[in-house]
Design an enzyme around this catalytic site. Structure first.
Site, PDB file in Angstrom:
ATOM      1  CG  ASP A  88       5.866  -0.274 -11.927  1.00 52.17           C
ATOM      2  OD1 ASP A  88       6.553   0.279 -10.970  1.00 52.17           O
ATOM      3  OD2 ASP A  88       5.744  -1.539 -11.310  1.00 52.17           O
ATOM      4  CD  GLU A 153       6.418  -0.812  -5.370  1.00 53.07           C
ATOM      5  OE1 GLU A 153       6.439  -1.041  -4.108  1.00 53.07           O
ATOM      6  OE2 GLU A 153       5.146  -0.481  -5.942  1.00 53.07           O
TER       7      GLU A 153
HETATM    8  N1  BES Z   1       3.155   2.607  -2.626  1.00 53.71           N
HETATM    9  C1  BES Z   1       3.136   1.315  -2.374  1.00 53.71           C
HETATM   10  C2  BES Z   1       3.485   0.882  -0.924  1.00 53.71           C
HETATM   11  C3  BES Z   1       2.850   1.516   0.096  1.00 53.71           C
HETATM   12  C4  BES Z   1       1.443   1.809   0.245  1.00 53.71           C
HETATM   13  C5  BES Z   1       3.543   2.043   1.075  1.00 53.71           C
HETATM   14  C6  BES Z   1       0.647   2.373   1.520  1.00 53.71           C
HETATM   15  C7  BES Z   1       2.876   2.657   2.301  1.00 53.71           C
HETATM   16  C8  BES Z   1       1.612   3.010   1.995  1.00 53.71           C
HETATM   17  C9  BES Z   1       3.600   0.289  -3.279  1.00 53.71           C
HETATM   18  O1  BES Z   1       3.430   0.687  -4.659  1.00 53.71           O
HETATM   19  C10 BES Z   1       3.011  -0.944  -3.231  1.00 53.71           C
HETATM   20  O2  BES Z   1       1.872  -1.245  -3.674  1.00 53.71           O
HETATM   21  N2  BES Z   1       3.597  -1.848  -2.777  1.00 53.71           N
HETATM   22  C11 BES Z   1       3.243  -3.377  -2.857  1.00 53.71           C
HETATM   23  C12 BES Z   1       4.432  -4.294  -2.661  1.00 53.71           C
HETATM   24  C13 BES Z   1       4.303  -5.401  -3.338  1.00 53.71           C
HETATM   25  C14 BES Z   1       4.056  -5.359  -4.869  1.00 53.71           C
HETATM   26  C15 BES Z   1       5.681  -5.995  -3.130  1.00 53.71           C
HETATM   27  C16 BES Z   1       2.153  -3.690  -1.378  1.00 53.71           C
HETATM   28  O3  BES Z   1       2.408  -3.123  -0.445  1.00 53.71           O
HETATM   29  O4  BES Z   1       1.362  -4.412  -1.755  1.00 53.71           O
HETATM   30 MN    MN Z   2       3.845   2.817  -5.036  1.00 57.07          MN
HETATM   31 MN    MN Z   3       1.418   0.232  -5.300  1.00 57.62          MN
END
Ligand code: BES
Ligand code: MN
Ligand code: MN
Length: 459
Positions: A88, A153
């Protein structure tokens, strides 16, 4: 391995066209109007997983979007790696700021631009191609592999914890591999050993049953927009420290060795300010920018809404005001405890002049691993072979809630094998992925399976 790497190099151009097809599917999990696209994307991934030689490929229904599962278990005695990624993507607004359409991947200056290119389709696709290269050339993989792709996610993985608990046997493995994080900088590959956690809220205030004439009522009725800003202004002090009582109680202090290692990283604050148009950095005093984003918790307002925001002027006293706020958490803060502390504090400081509603939106635990884990070391050798340079060790400020679930429910360590760059506009207009990192990432992934195959695991 040479034949596998040759295959990847020969097919280099073709991979971009294939990736474009995946990037063309607008699998935005946050928006109901894209529900069918999300399903179509899951089906696309399943087809591709079959095509590259994975077995038992299926879509597993959840109360939300399906999980795509596939495995290859033909390497008895070798470790089993569980690959996790997400198909997604985030919404694309504001659309008018995109220089090319978000779902028509476009190549410019060595980057492929599209929503999902870096986060996370492009990074998932690297592993599809690495698996394909092994299977086509050798008829097998060096390790056992389980693939698991989720479709929620970007909206907080609401059904994933239950999914993991319900499918413990299907997910039995020795290590988790995730390519959904960043690389320190161009030409500076990295291994990430820590992520922040997250709690997210919506706050709604109501000051009257309808908008009021600000001349007739102003001065006699509380303005919810002002009250909201007064509440929010009490979240941080001028030194950037969060004022929620108890908030820092469980924060694990940074170790001196860690601080010294990070101080040696090639971080250029001036360039950082310039790249992102930041007049002057701000954060908790006593910490550097990297320390603030990797190892310190924070409070942010993600969105604010109230009153008249159109052109011109309107003398109105808004009836309601709304804010979306979130806190990034670090080890050993517990999301549940922090949520309670935040709600208690807001209830305590909110005046009786407004109706207050606090809604919990999503949460996830922080995560950290020690990098003497043999799988982390194997990954670091693979990165060196793929990128021609040994990785630096970093933590990151983002969150992947399921990482701690894998640790707690399955007892599995995770290897974060990410190639996204900080300036690749994840979640923003003009998201992109560096094509040479994409290519090197495929090679590094191919080496990763080979390196991990040599890690001794209990029978
Ligand atoms: N890929 C990201 C997480 C991420 C970003 C890890 C940068 C390491 C470095 C993931 O898709 C994401 O955006 N996660 C959200 C989590 C939330 C929706 C629970 C975030 O970090 O805001
Ligand atoms: Mn991600
Ligand atoms: Mn993300």
């Amino acid at each position: 391995m040479d034949n596998v790497i040759d295959f990847i190099n020969v097919n280099r151009e073709k991979y971009l066209d294939e990736l474009k097809a995946l990037l063309a599917i607008p699998s935005v999990s946050a928006l109901p109007q894209h529900a069918d696209d999300v399903k179509r994307c899951a089906a696309w991934c399943a087809e591709e997983m079959k095509r590259i030689g994975l077995q038992n490929v299926r879509l597993i229904d959840t109360p939300g979007n399906p999980v795509v599962y596939g495995d290859w278990m033909g390497a008895p005695g070798a470790p089993t790696m569980l690959f996790y990624g997400h198909y997604d993507v985030q919404p694309v607004d504001p659309l008018d700021l995109w220089e090319s359409p978000p779902f028509e991947a476009t190549i410019r200056d060595g980057e492929i631009y599209a929503r999902g290119s870096a986060d996370d389709k492009g990074q998932v696709f690297m592993h599809f191609k690495a698996v394909e290269a092994h299977v086509r050339q050798n008829g097998r993989l060096p390790i056992n592999m389980r693939f698991m792709l989720e479709g929620e996610e970007e909206v907080g993985s609401l059904h994933l914890d239950d999914f993991v608990r319900a499918h413990k046997a299907d997910l039995k493995a020795d290590v988790v591999v995730i390519s959904d994080s960043g690389m320190f900088d161009r030409g500076v590959p990295s291994m990430c050993y820590g992520l922040r956690g997250l709690v997210y809220f919506q706050i709604d205030l109501r000051g009257s049953s309808t908008d009021l004439h600000s001349g007739m009522f102003g001065g006699a009725v509380a303005n919810p927009a002002l009250v909201l800003t007064q509440i929010l202004a009490q979240m941080k002090d001028r030194g950037g420290r969060i004022k929620i009582p108890g908030f820092y109680d469980k924060v694990r202090p940074l170790e001196e060795a860690e601080r010294q290692a990070w101080a040696k990283l090639p971080f250029n604050e001036k360039k950082y300010r310039k790249d992102f148009g930041i007049p002057k950095v701000f954060g908790e005093s006593g910490y550097t920018t990297l320390e603030r984003t990797w190892a310190r918790p924070t409070f942010e307002i993600n969105g604010l809404l109230s009153g008249f925001t159109g052109e011109g002027a309107k003398t109105v006293l808004p009836a309601v005001a709304m804010a979306k706020v979130s806190m990034r958490l670090v080890p050993d803060q517990d999301p549940e405890t922090i949520m309670n502390q935040f709600e208690d504090y807001v209830r305590k400081i909110a005046p009786k002049t407004v109706e207050l509603k606090i809604t919990r939106m999503q949460g996830g635990k922080p995560w950290m691993t020690s990098f003497d884990n043999p799988f982390v070391q194997a990954a670091s050798r693979a990165i060196e072979r793929g990128f021609g340079r040994a990785p630096v060790f970093t933590r990151e400020g983002g969150s992947i809630p399921v990482v701690s679930t894998f640790q707690e429910e399955l007892g599995l360590p995770s290897v974060l094998f990410g190639v996204g760059l900080p300036d690749e506009n994840a979640h923003a207009p003009n998201e992109k992925l560096d094509i040479s990192n994409f290519h090197n990432g495929i090679i590094a992934a191919a080496y990763l399976y080979d390196e991990m195959a040599r890690v001794a695991v209990p029978a």
